[in-house]
Design a protein around this motif. Structure first.
Motif, PDB file in Angstrom:
ATOM      1  N   PRO A   1       0.832  -1.208   0.000  1.00 63.38           N
ATOM      2  CA  PRO A   1       0.000   0.000   0.000  1.00 63.38           C
ATOM      3  C   PRO A   1       0.868   1.260   0.000  1.00 63.38           C
ATOM      4  O   PRO A   1       1.885   1.317   0.683  1.00 63.38           O
ATOM      5  CB  PRO A   1      -0.785  -0.076   1.302  1.00 63.38           C
ATOM      6  N   VAL A   2       0.458   2.249  -0.789  1.00 59.79           N
ATOM      7  CA  VAL A   2       1.189   3.512  -0.861  1.00 59.79           C
ATOM      8  C   VAL A   2       0.383   4.625  -0.200  1.00 59.79           C
ATOM      9  O   VAL A   2       0.906   5.429   0.549  1.00 59.79           O
ATOM     10  CB  VAL A   2       1.459   3.899  -2.328  1.00 59.79           C
ATOM     11  N   LEU A   3      -0.887   4.602  -0.492  1.00 56.00           N
ATOM     12  CA  LEU A   3      -1.754   5.633   0.071  1.00 56.00           C
ATOM     13  C   LEU A   3      -2.861   4.940   0.859  1.00 56.00           C
ATOM     14  O   LEU A   3      -3.551   4.073   0.329  1.00 56.00           O
ATOM     15  CB  LEU A   3      -2.364   6.480  -1.049  1.00 56.00           C
ATOM     16  N   THR A   4      -3.010   5.307   2.122  1.00 60.51           N
ATOM     17  CA  THR A   4      -4.042   4.703   2.961  1.00 60.51           C
ATOM     18  C   THR A   4      -4.982   5.794   3.444  1.00 60.51           C
ATOM     19  O   THR A   4      -4.548   6.778   4.029  1.00 60.51           O
ATOM     20  CB  THR A   4      -3.419   4.008   4.173  1.00 60.51           C
ATOM     21  N   VAL A   5      -6.254   5.595   3.176  1.00 55.80           N
ATOM     22  CA  VAL A   5      -7.258   6.583   3.558  1.00 55.80           C
ATOM     23  C   VAL A   5      -8.197   5.921   4.534  1.00 55.80           C
ATOM     24  O   VAL A   5      -8.667   4.809   4.287  1.00 55.80           O
ATOM     25  CB  VAL A   5      -8.058   7.026   2.312  1.00 55.80           C
ATOM     26  N   SER A   6      -8.446   6.562   5.677  1.00 58.54           N
ATOM     27  CA  SER A   6      -9.414   5.937   6.572  1.00 58.54           C
ATOM     28  C   SER A   6     -10.380   6.949   7.176  1.00 58.54           C
ATOM     29  O   SER A   6      -9.986   8.009   7.647  1.00 58.54           O
ATOM     30  CB  SER A   6      -8.690   5.158   7.667  1.00 58.54           C
ATOM     31  N   GLY A   7     -11.645   6.616   7.075  1.00 65.70           N
ATOM     32  CA  GLY A   7     -12.715   7.374   7.727  1.00 65.70           C
ATOM     33  C   GLY A   7     -12.833   8.835   7.335  1.00 65.70           C
ATOM     34  O   GLY A   7     -13.169   9.675   8.159  1.00 65.70           O
TER      35      GLY A   7
ATOM     36  N   ARG B   1      -8.144  10.188   8.314  1.00 63.18           N
ATOM     37  CA  ARG B   1      -6.754  10.513   8.024  1.00 63.18           C
ATOM     38  C   ARG B   1      -6.266   9.892   6.721  1.00 63.18           C
ATOM     39  O   ARG B   1      -6.834   8.926   6.211  1.00 63.18           O
ATOM     40  CB  ARG B   1      -5.830  10.153   9.195  1.00 63.18           C
ATOM     41  N   ILE B   2      -5.224  10.494   6.192  1.00 60.72           N
ATOM     42  CA  ILE B   2      -4.625  10.031   4.946  1.00 60.72           C
ATOM     43  C   ILE B   2      -3.153   9.789   5.230  1.00 60.72           C
ATOM     44  O   ILE B   2      -2.486  10.656   5.815  1.00 60.72           O
ATOM     45  CB  ILE B   2      -4.766  11.101   3.845  1.00 60.72           C
ATOM     46  N   ASP B   3      -2.649   8.621   4.873  1.00 61.94           N
ATOM     47  CA  ASP B   3      -1.236   8.311   5.091  1.00 61.94           C
ATOM     48  C   ASP B   3      -0.570   8.008   3.764  1.00 61.94           C
ATOM     49  O   ASP B   3      -1.133   7.323   2.908  1.00 61.94           O
ATOM     50  CB  ASP B   3      -1.096   7.092   6.009  1.00 61.94           C
ATOM     51  N   LEU B   4       0.651   8.515   3.621  1.00 62.86           N
ATOM     52  CA  LEU B   4       1.414   8.253   2.419  1.00 62.86           C
ATOM     53  C   LEU B   4       2.637   7.452   2.843  1.00 62.86           C
ATOM     54  O   LEU B   4       3.364   7.871   3.753  1.00 62.86           O
ATOM     55  CB  LEU B   4       1.813   9.610   1.809  1.00 62.86           C
TER      56      LEU B   4
ATOM     57  N   ALA C   1       3.593   3.096  -9.966  1.00 64.77           N
ATOM     58  CA  ALA C   1       2.795   4.135  -9.316  1.00 64.77           C
ATOM     59  C   ALA C   1       1.460   3.532  -8.889  1.00 64.77           C
ATOM     60  O   ALA C   1       1.024   2.515  -9.434  1.00 64.77           O
ATOM     61  CB  ALA C   1       2.565   5.297 -10.264  1.00 64.77           C
ATOM     62  N   ALA C   2       0.839   4.131  -7.880  1.00 69.11           N
ATOM     63  CA  ALA C   2      -0.520   3.741  -7.492  1.00 69.11           C
ATOM     64  C   ALA C   2      -1.470   4.714  -8.171  1.00 69.11           C
ATOM     65  O   ALA C   2      -1.312   5.915  -8.051  1.00 69.11           O
ATOM     66  CB  ALA C   2      -0.670   3.822  -5.978  1.00 69.11           C
ATOM     67  N   VAL C   3      -2.452   4.175  -8.893  1.00 72.78           N
ATOM     68  CA  VAL C   3      -3.348   5.040  -9.650  1.00 72.78           C
ATOM     69  C   VAL C   3      -4.771   4.913  -9.116  1.00 72.78           C
ATOM     70  O   VAL C   3      -5.305   3.807  -9.012  1.00 72.78           O
ATOM     71  CB  VAL C   3      -3.337   4.671 -11.151  1.00 72.78           C
ATOM     72  N   LEU C   4      -5.351   6.040  -8.745  1.00 76.01           N
ATOM     73  CA  LEU C   4      -6.765   6.057  -8.374  1.00 76.01           C
ATOM     74  C   LEU C   4      -7.513   6.694  -9.533  1.00 76.01           C
ATOM     75  O   LEU C   4      -7.334   7.870  -9.833  1.00 76.01           O
ATOM     76  CB  LEU C   4      -6.976   6.879  -7.092  1.00 76.01           C
TER      77      LEU C   4
ATOM     78  N   VAL D   1     -14.984   7.627   4.197  1.00 78.45           N
ATOM     79  CA  VAL D   1     -14.404   6.905   3.063  1.00 78.45           C
ATOM     80  C   VAL D   1     -13.111   6.225   3.505  1.00 78.45           C
ATOM     81  O   VAL D   1     -12.236   6.854   4.091  1.00 78.45           O
ATOM     82  CB  VAL D   1     -14.103   7.855   1.901  1.00 78.45           C
ATOM     83  N   THR D   2     -13.020   4.935   3.274  1.00 81.78           N
ATOM     84  CA  THR D   2     -11.826   4.184   3.634  1.00 81.78           C
ATOM     85  C   THR D   2     -11.371   3.384   2.425  1.00 81.78           C
ATOM     86  O   THR D   2     -12.181   2.686   1.813  1.00 81.78           O
ATOM     87  CB  THR D   2     -12.150   3.219   4.794  1.00 81.78           C
ATOM     88  N   LEU D   3     -10.102   3.532   2.075  1.00 81.40           N
ATOM     89  CA  LEU D   3      -9.578   2.720   0.978  1.00 81.40           C
ATOM     90  C   LEU D   3      -8.067   2.740   1.020  1.00 81.40           C
ATOM     91  O   LEU D   3      -7.468   3.612   1.660  1.00 81.40           O
ATOM     92  CB  LEU D   3     -10.082   3.220  -0.382  1.00 81.40           C
ATOM     93  N   ASP D   4      -7.412   1.734   0.399  1.00 83.01           N
ATOM     94  CA  ASP D   4      -5.969   1.858   0.254  1.00 83.01           C
ATOM     95  C   ASP D   4      -5.551   1.565  -1.175  1.00 83.01           C
ATOM     96  O   ASP D   4      -6.177   0.795  -1.893  1.00 83.01           O
ATOM     97  CB  ASP D   4      -5.218   0.976   1.259  1.00 83.01           C
ATOM     98  N   LEU D   5      -4.515   2.260  -1.574  1.00 82.74           N
ATOM     99  CA  LEU D   5      -4.007   2.139  -2.933  1.00 82.74           C
ATOM    100  C   LEU D   5      -2.653   1.474  -2.880  1.00 82.74           C
ATOM    101  O   LEU D   5      -1.798   1.882  -2.101  1.00 82.74           O
ATOM    102  CB  LEU D   5      -3.805   3.527  -3.539  1.00 82.74           C
ATOM    103  N   HIS D   6      -2.464   0.466  -3.731  1.00 86.22           N
ATOM    104  CA  HIS D   6      -1.189  -0.238  -3.743  1.00 86.22           C
ATOM    105  C   HIS D   6      -0.336   0.224  -4.902  1.00 86.22           C
ATOM    106  O   HIS D   6      -0.855   0.656  -5.926  1.00 86.22           O
ATOM    107  CB  HIS D   6      -1.442  -1.749  -3.849  1.00 86.22           C
ATOM    108  N   ALA D   7       0.968   0.085  -4.716  1.00 86.08           N
ATOM    109  CA  ALA D   7       1.875   0.388  -5.812  1.00 86.08           C
ATOM    110  C   ALA D   7       1.579  -0.577  -6.949  1.00 86.08           C
ATOM    111  O   ALA D   7       1.303  -1.760  -6.728  1.00 86.08           O
ATOM    112  CB  ALA D   7       3.318   0.225  -5.355  1.00 86.08           C
ATOM    113  N   GLY D   8       1.600  -0.067  -8.171  1.00 90.85           N
ATOM    114  CA  GLY D   8       1.419  -0.929  -9.323  1.00 90.85           C
ATOM    115  C   GLY D   8       0.004  -1.424  -9.536  1.00 90.85           C
ATOM    116  O   GLY D   8      -0.206  -2.459 -10.153  1.00 90.85           O
ATOM    117  N   GLU D   9      -0.981  -0.685  -9.032  1.00 85.45           N
ATOM    118  CA  GLU D   9      -2.360  -1.069  -9.360  1.00 85.45           C
ATOM    119  C   GLU D   9      -3.162   0.156  -9.782  1.00 85.45           C
ATOM    120  O   GLU D   9      -2.855   1.277  -9.401  1.00 85.45           O
ATOM    121  CB  GLU D   9      -3.059  -1.757  -8.184  1.00 85.45           C
TER     122      GLU D   9
END
Ligand SMILES: Nc1ncnc2c1ncn2[C@@H]1O[C@H](COP(=O)(O)OP(=O)(O)O)[C@@H](O)[C@H]1O
Ligand SMILES: [Mg+2]
Lengths: 513, 310
Positions: A266-272, A324-327, A465-468, A287-295
């Protein structure tokens, strides 16, 4: 004029009130309506379904005299007519409540109704309209304070004023553009009862919506539009929610998907994430989601369900109220301003190309180099070195195949949609970002340009890269997604692996599970 | 006491140009057309009035009429630019000012109108009322335009609220999309408002030369057009409030020569600066008090085209 409207021969139940044939409407070189046929019978409630951008409002604006069609024929109560302005529409007994109300905010409700319904002198008009409004309110079971300023009334109250306004003008063909989007369920039920009442006395009602359940339970007939075309007209007994979903989102054959070979951490983690906008409307509800590298993570959903706000929160334009948002590698980045986030490797392709992504009055080179200028790559605070800037821009224009650039000094505002988008992508990708947020990047682009945009997104993913990707276009989602989230009412209501069938996703989008 | 009386009796002629120009500007802006060309319209009116008297031997009243016609004609150019061609309204307004400055200065010189004095408009003593103590001289022995101004302002204030035309004009400036959907010809209303507004500004300009100064020199309006723009904001686009503002600015202008005459020593240039200082003060105050353009037409400055997305 309203007199004229009322003196029309009584409408025969079941006979066509309105018939449209071969209506075509283009904006520039974009075809918004493509040979659309539509008919409406006296005494019926006719639902018009379709995704955002399907052309529903455009079609109805043609009837209301606000848009002039390129060609096509219109008949009202069996007589061919030309509707060249709102005045013509009103004389024909056509009244439309627009998606965005056509009300003067600084006027009272009464003044707004009077503006639409002059009756003799101003004084006479004031008394006549007051009486008529009271009558109409009675019949419909509405309660509205006629002397309240419009912008102090709640949205449902404003809607009632709009409806009264057109009924007092003698409308018998009543067009309601997404009326229930602003109503609670209870309000919507009352609303439908009132509309049924109007239909029973011989009026006809067009109900524009994208809620399947409303169409299925309240309409006498349903027409589905997609991509500016009429797809099908049916009775509610002949179709079910699944069929309608399919008709709405389409079953076009999907080009070859190319799933990611390697999905990383995971590269970017978004929670609540929670966000309430300036108008007090809750836009994000955890909104909660996580983005992985290469997806490529695709966020599907009908526009206006919180997508724009999510992008704004992620890119630092608007700080969220909670969550919160974590990188990865940088920890908590919630609430950091856009320029800090950019320096940490976050890139964004906003949905509003000419408004947010580019400065149309500046040159192609300046638009391309703005990030580099801020980073000090093209000179310092006192002077900008134009030559390297122009050279870098010219190279990017070549690499990303931005067409229609005669010189790097040309204004960016002159680029066509697809080329403007390629320029944005060239700039955003130039710093090799680790996270890319792309909001409807191919909206309004032709197939070729869209394919190019898709290719660039995939390329970014393939270099880890992680692409949303936020998209309302299911075809695009199915084509690109390694993972799919569905956003509805400010939440991510479902997640699916890439390659899930469109019907399942479509259902989650419209909330008919 | 004498000083006060003298001062009050002299306010009306100084207030009239402000009031008329503010009314004209307000009518224009009520329709949603931002008009920064006020100074230019005043200048053209001022020169046209002088020209009519000096070259055509017109009576003062006729000269004022010609001043109105001349500005109305110039406003057609402005109207075509901002309404039909939808050129940026700020730029168009500034262009009008520069055009008018150059044109009036050139014409004044080539036609030999500059610095030639002539006789102006006599006052009207309203029988009986003008004999009243105090108010008689202050209110009832002024020139005809003063009375006309009062009538126009009161009428406009009433008509904006109580006639179809007034209501439609406001709707066009508040929300042209809504007005259009109600079948109101938006462009036509805007055109009419621009021309009518300019004619009133022309009357104000003509008044400055034909009634007050009785002479033309370059830039005789001395920035009153700019002050009027502030005045309209200060008055929140309300005619009666604009009248009050006009009296305020007129009062300051009227006090300047009188203060000097009493021998009361204030630096001359400070006095001359007063109206502009007050303008600045008004702007600061009004932006602090209500942030943004409180009270202004919501669509002020926005061009309108039916099918255009905004
Ligand atoms: N006035 C306009 N100018 C340019 N494009 C427009 C205009 N009105 C609508 N469109 C475009 O036409 C398409 C259909 O829009 P619309 O009829 O509003 O869709 P919907 O079905 O959501 O009501 C969209 O792509 C929209 O961007
Ligand atoms: Mg719509």
């Amino acid at each position: 004029m309203s007199q004229a409207a009322r003196s029309r021969a009584p409408a025969e139940a079941g006979a066509p009130a309105l018939r449209m044939k071969g209506i075509t409407k283009t904006f520039g070189d974009f075809v918004a309506l493509d040979e659309v046929d539509f008919d409406l019978r006296n005494g019926e409630i006719h639902a018009l379904l379709g995704e955002n951008g399907a052309g529903k409002s455009t079609l109805m604006n043609v009837v209301a005299g606000l848009y002039a069609p390129d060609h096509g024929d219109i008949e009202v109560q069996g007589t061919p007519v030309r509707i060249s302005g709102p005045q013509d529409a009103r004389l024909l007994g056509i009244g439309m409540v627009h998606q965005h109300y056509k009300l003067v905010g600084g006027f009272t409700a009464l003044e707004n109704i009077m503006l639409f319904n002059p009756r003799g002198s101003f004084r006479q008009s004031r008394t006549a309209v007051r009486t008529a409004a009271a009558d109409a309110a009675d019949k419909l079971g509405f309660r509205v304070d006629l002397d309240a300023r419009m912008d102090r009334l709640s949205v449902p109250e404003q809607q009632r004023v709009e409806i009264m306004k057109i009924l007092i003008a003698g409308a018998s063909i009543i067009i309601l553009d997404e009326p229930t989007a602003v109503l609670t369920d209870a309000e919507a039920q009352k609303f439908f009862a009132a509309m049924r009442g109007l239909a029973e006395i011989g009026n006809s009602v067009v109900l524009v919506t994208h809620r399947l359940s409303e169409a299925l339970s309240y309409a006498d007939r349903i027409t589905v539009m997609r991509g500016g075309r009429r797809i099908r007209t049916a009775h509610p007994e002949e179709v079910d929610a699944d069929t309608l979903t399919e008709l709405i989102v389409g079953t076009r054959i999907v080009e070859k998907p190319a799933p990611s070979e390697h999905v990383g951490a995971p590269v970017l983690t978004v929670s609540g994430l929670e966000l309430t906008d300036a108008g007090g409307v809750v836009r994000l509800r955890g909104v909660t989601l996580d983005l992985h590298a290469g997806e490529i993570y695709c966020l599907a959903g009908i526009g206006g369900n919180g997508q724009t706000e999510l992008v704004e929160a992620l890119t630092g334009l608007v700080p969220p109220d909670a969550g919160r948002i974590d990188l990865a590698g940088h920890g908590k980045v919630t609430g950091l301003p856009p320029d800090r986030l950019r320096r940490l490797g976050l890139a964004c392709i906003p949905s509003d190309r000419q408004g947010q992504a580019l400065a149309g009055d500046l040159t192609v080179a300046e638009n391309f180099a703005i990030g580099g200028v801020l980073a000090g790559r093209f000179g310092g605070a006192l002077a900008v070195r134009r030559k390297p800037m122009a050279e870098a821009a010219a190279a990017a224009v070549r690499d990303f195949e931005v067409m229609g650039v005669r010189s790097a000094r040309q204004k960016a505002g002159l680029l066509s949609g697809g080329n403007a988008q390629k320029l944005v992508i060239a700039r955003e990708f130039s710093g090799a970002p680790s996270v890319i947020v792309a909001h409807s990047p191919s909206r309004g682009l032709d197939v070729r340009a869209a394919a190019a945009v898709h290719g660039h997104l995939r390329a970014a993913r393939d270099r880890k890269a992680a692409v949303l990707l936020i998209s309302e276009d299911l075809d695009e989602v199915l084509l690109l997604a390694d993972r799919i989230g569905v956003m509805r009412s400010g939440r991510i209501v479902a997640e699916f692996p890439g390659g899930t069938d469109r019907r399942t996703i479509g259902r989650a989008m419209v909330g008919h599970d | 006491m004498d000083f006060l009386f003298n001062w009050l009796a002299n306010i009306p002629p100084f207030a009239v140009p402000y009031a008329l120009a503010a009314l004209g500007l307000m009518i224009c802006e009520k329709s949603g057309v931002l008009n920064l060309g006020a100074e230019g319209f005043l200048l053209v009116g001022a020169l046209a009035g002088v020209g009519a008297i000096l070259s055509a031997g017109a009576s003062p009243a006729a000269a004022l009429g010609i001043a109105m016609l001349a500005t109305a004609a110039l406003s057609l150019l402005f109207a075509v630019m901002v309404i039909a061609l939808r050129v940026n309204q700020v730029i168009s307004g500034l262009a009008i000012v520069f055009l008018a400055q150059g044109l009036t200065s050139l014409l004044g010189r080539t036609q030999g109108w500059t610095s030639r004095s002539f006789s102006g408009m006599p006052r009207i003593e309203i029988p009986w009322l003008s004999d009243l103590p105090w108010v008689g001289r202050i209110l009832f022995s002024q020139d005809p335009v003063f009375y006309l101004t009062l009538v126009l302002i009161v009428f406009a204030a009433w008509a904006l609220r109580n006639t179809h035309v007034g209501m439609r004009l406001r709707s066009v400036g508040e929300n042209p999309e809504a007005a259009d959907a109600a079948g109101i010809p938006v462009a036509l209303y805007r055109f009419g408002a621009v021309v009518l507004g300019a004619a009133l500004m022309g009357l104000a300009g003509g008044y400055l030369t034909v009634v007050i100064s009785n002479i033309w020199v370059d830039n005789i309006t001395g920035g009153r057009g700019w002050i009027v723009i502030a005045l309209v904001i200060f008055a929140r686009w309300q005619p009666l409030a604009a009248l009050a503002g006009a009296v305020l600015f007129g009062g300051i202008e009227a006090v300047i020569p009188r203060l000097a005459a009493t021998g009361f020593w204030v630096p001359q240039h400070f006095l001359l600066m007063l109206p502009y200082l007050l303008t600045l003060g008004v702007m600061v105050w009004s932006s602090l008090a209500r942030r943004g353009r409180g009270g202004g037409p919501a669509a002020l400055g926005d061009p309108f085209l039916r099918e255009e997305r905004r």
